[in-house]
Write an enzyme that holds these catalytic residues in place. Structure first.
Site, PDB file in Angstrom:
ATOM      1  N   SER A  15     -14.840 144.436 -22.503  1.00  0.00           N
ATOM      2  CA  SER A  15     -16.156 143.906 -22.901  1.00  0.00           C
ATOM      3  C   SER A  15     -16.140 143.017 -24.141  1.00  0.00           C
ATOM      4  CB  SER A  15     -17.134 145.052 -23.119  1.00  0.00           C
ATOM      5  OG  SER A  15     -17.481 145.600 -21.880  1.00  0.00           O
ATOM      6  N   LYS A  27     -17.180 139.598 -23.461  1.00  0.00           N
ATOM      7  CA  LYS A  27     -18.613 139.252 -23.374  1.00  0.00           C
ATOM      8  C   LYS A  27     -19.080 138.434 -24.587  1.00  0.00           C
ATOM      9  CE  LYS A  27     -19.539 143.542 -20.799  1.00  0.00           C
ATOM     10  NZ  LYS A  27     -20.087 144.914 -20.918  1.00  0.00           N
ATOM     11  N   TYR A  61     -16.452 137.946 -13.444  1.00  0.00           N
ATOM     12  CA  TYR A  61     -16.724 138.861 -14.565  1.00  0.00           C
ATOM     13  C   TYR A  61     -15.531 139.813 -14.800  1.00  0.00           C
ATOM     14  CZ  TYR A  61     -18.544 143.169 -16.666  1.00  0.00           C
ATOM     15  OH  TYR A  61     -18.690 144.296 -17.438  1.00  0.00           O
ATOM     16  N   TYR A 107     -23.400 149.231 -27.443  1.00  0.00           N
ATOM     17  CA  TYR A 107     -24.304 149.895 -26.479  1.00  0.00           C
ATOM     18  C   TYR A 107     -25.216 150.900 -27.191  1.00  0.00           C
ATOM     19  CZ  TYR A 107     -20.248 148.006 -24.177  1.00  0.00           C
ATOM     20  OH  TYR A 107     -19.223 147.189 -23.823  1.00  0.00           O
ATOM     21  N   VAL A 135     -13.801 148.798 -23.324  1.00  0.00           N
ATOM     22  CA  VAL A 135     -13.226 150.083 -22.864  1.00  0.00           C
ATOM     23  C   VAL A 135     -11.703 150.098 -22.822  1.00  0.00           C
ATOM     24  CG1 VAL A 135     -15.164 151.055 -21.554  1.00  0.00           C
ATOM     25  CG2 VAL A 135     -13.564 149.522 -20.413  1.00  0.00           C
TER      26      VAL A 135
HETATM   27  N1  GLN Z   1     -15.039 145.689 -17.169  1.00  0.00           N
HETATM   28  C1  GLN Z   1     -15.696 146.842 -17.720  1.00  0.00           C
HETATM   29  C2  GLN Z   1     -16.845 147.282 -16.825  1.00  0.00           C
HETATM   30  O1  GLN Z   1     -17.485 146.458 -16.286  1.00  0.00           O
HETATM   31  C3  GLN Z   1     -16.190 146.516 -19.097  1.00  0.00           C
HETATM   32  C4  GLN Z   1     -16.899 147.676 -19.754  1.00  0.00           C
HETATM   33  C5  GLN Z   1     -16.636 147.807 -21.236  1.00  0.00           C
HETATM   34  O2  GLN Z   1     -15.648 147.338 -21.774  1.00  0.00           O
HETATM   35  N2  GLN Z   1     -17.523 148.536 -21.886  1.00  0.00           N
HETATM   36  O3  GLN Z   1     -17.106 148.425 -16.644  1.00  0.00           O
END
Ligand code: GLN
Length: 307
Positions: free
Chosen positions: A63, A66, A191, A243, A261
């Site tokens: 993430s 992002k 994505y 989050y 993650v």
């Molecule tokens: N690719 C992961 C997902 O879509 C990214 C989530 C994350 O890093 N929090 O679940």
């Protein structure tokens, strides 16, 4: 300030935390990483870097990507982007479906999965073709980190494609609300692919420097976004970057930051430096447990929080 000494103190004090938490296993390929790794890097405006641990070790940025897609979409679409994705904290886990339905398919922010999927959709609609879209995202990341060799991990990409039921559900729900322009499968594939990009803490801390400096890379003088846009990206990192633990991160660390993650976290100290940490075991919110603690130690020791 003696950054190297601060990092070395952190390396010692973080030891007891390295065995706490759990590696992400809902993407099976991620579960295979060595859970005990730890690395941390700082990059200053003059290009000096300070590191501890395995700071050249590449890991899945997940993430954290992002931040880069949001930055790119903001540059292209400016505030029009906010008709498709909000800028408020969600107070929910990163992959939550419930809020998305009662808010009519408009995700709260670009850092929860639904918001990042919409952001990727805007880029795909703009560049028209998925290979081109991914190339643009990747070359942007290579530019800001000054590292031509950055690439993605095919195994992690495919692993997430095979197990991405929840993200497909989010994308389909948004499609049903007319908030996804392109083909659902193509958006989700793109994505997952940018989530599977791998970088080291050295590369990540270097890549974030332009956000610490009003959108201009202080080393190359390249202007990537306007000061106004850099301010927006940083504000959303502060309020939404972790989050439903974004409040906790602001409370304990006090810097705009973004987690993934894969166990990575990036953060910036405005007008001074950028920092990245890696430790794969996650806390219950899906953020690196030791990474969060290490950043807290850093702001406590250096006094460099924004508050
Ligand atoms: N690719 C992961 C997902 O879509 C990214 C989530 C994350 O890093 N929090 O679940």
């Amino acid at each position: 300030m003696n950054y190297q000494k601060i990092l070395e103190e952190i390396e010692e004090e973080i030891e007891p935390f390295l065995c706490e938490g759990k590696v992400a296993d809902y993407i099976p390929a991620l579960a295979k990483v060595d859970a005990d790794q730890f690395a941390m890097s700082i990059t200053l405006f003059d290009g000096r870097t300070f590191s501890i641990g395995e700071s050249d070790q590449k890991f899945s940025i997940q993430s954290i990507s992002k931040v880069f897609t949001f930055t790119k979409a903001l540059k292209i679409f400016s505030s029009k982007l906010y008709t498709r994705v909000g800028k408020e904290p969600s107070g929910n886990p990163f992959n939550s479906l419930v809020q998305l339905e009662y808010e009519n398919g408009i995700p709260r922010n670009p850092f929860i999965n639904a918001g990042a999927i919409v952001t990727t959709d805007t880029l795909l609609a703009h560049y028209k073709e998925k290979a081109e879209t991914f190339d643009r995202i990747l070359s942007f990341i290579r530019d800001i980190s000054g590292s031509e060799g950055i690439t993605y991990d095919k195994e992690v990409w495919h692993s997430e494609l095979e197990h991405g039921f929840r993200n497909l559900a989010l994308a389909n729900m948004m499609k049903s609300f007319d908030n996804l322009e392109c083909d659902v499968q193509e958006v989700v594939e793109t994505y997952f692919k940018h989530c599977s990009i791998t970088m080291s803490t050295k590369e990540l801390s270097r890549a974030m420097l332009f956000l610490a400096n009003h959108g201009v890379d202080p080393i190359t003088n390249m202007k990537y976004v306007s000061p106004h846009q850099a301010k927006r990206v940083n504000a959303v990192m502060l309020t939404c970057g972790h989050y439903d633990a974004s409040g906790d991160f602001a409370f304990h660390v006090g810097l705009p930051g973004k987690s993934g993650v894969g166990g990575g976290i990036v953060a910036i100290v405005p007008r001074l430096l950028s920092i990245s940490v890696f430790s794969p075991r996650l806390n219950s919110w899906g953020n690196s447990l030791a990474g969060t603690k290490a950043l807290e130690l850093f702001t406590n020791k250096s006094g460099l929080s924004i508050f």
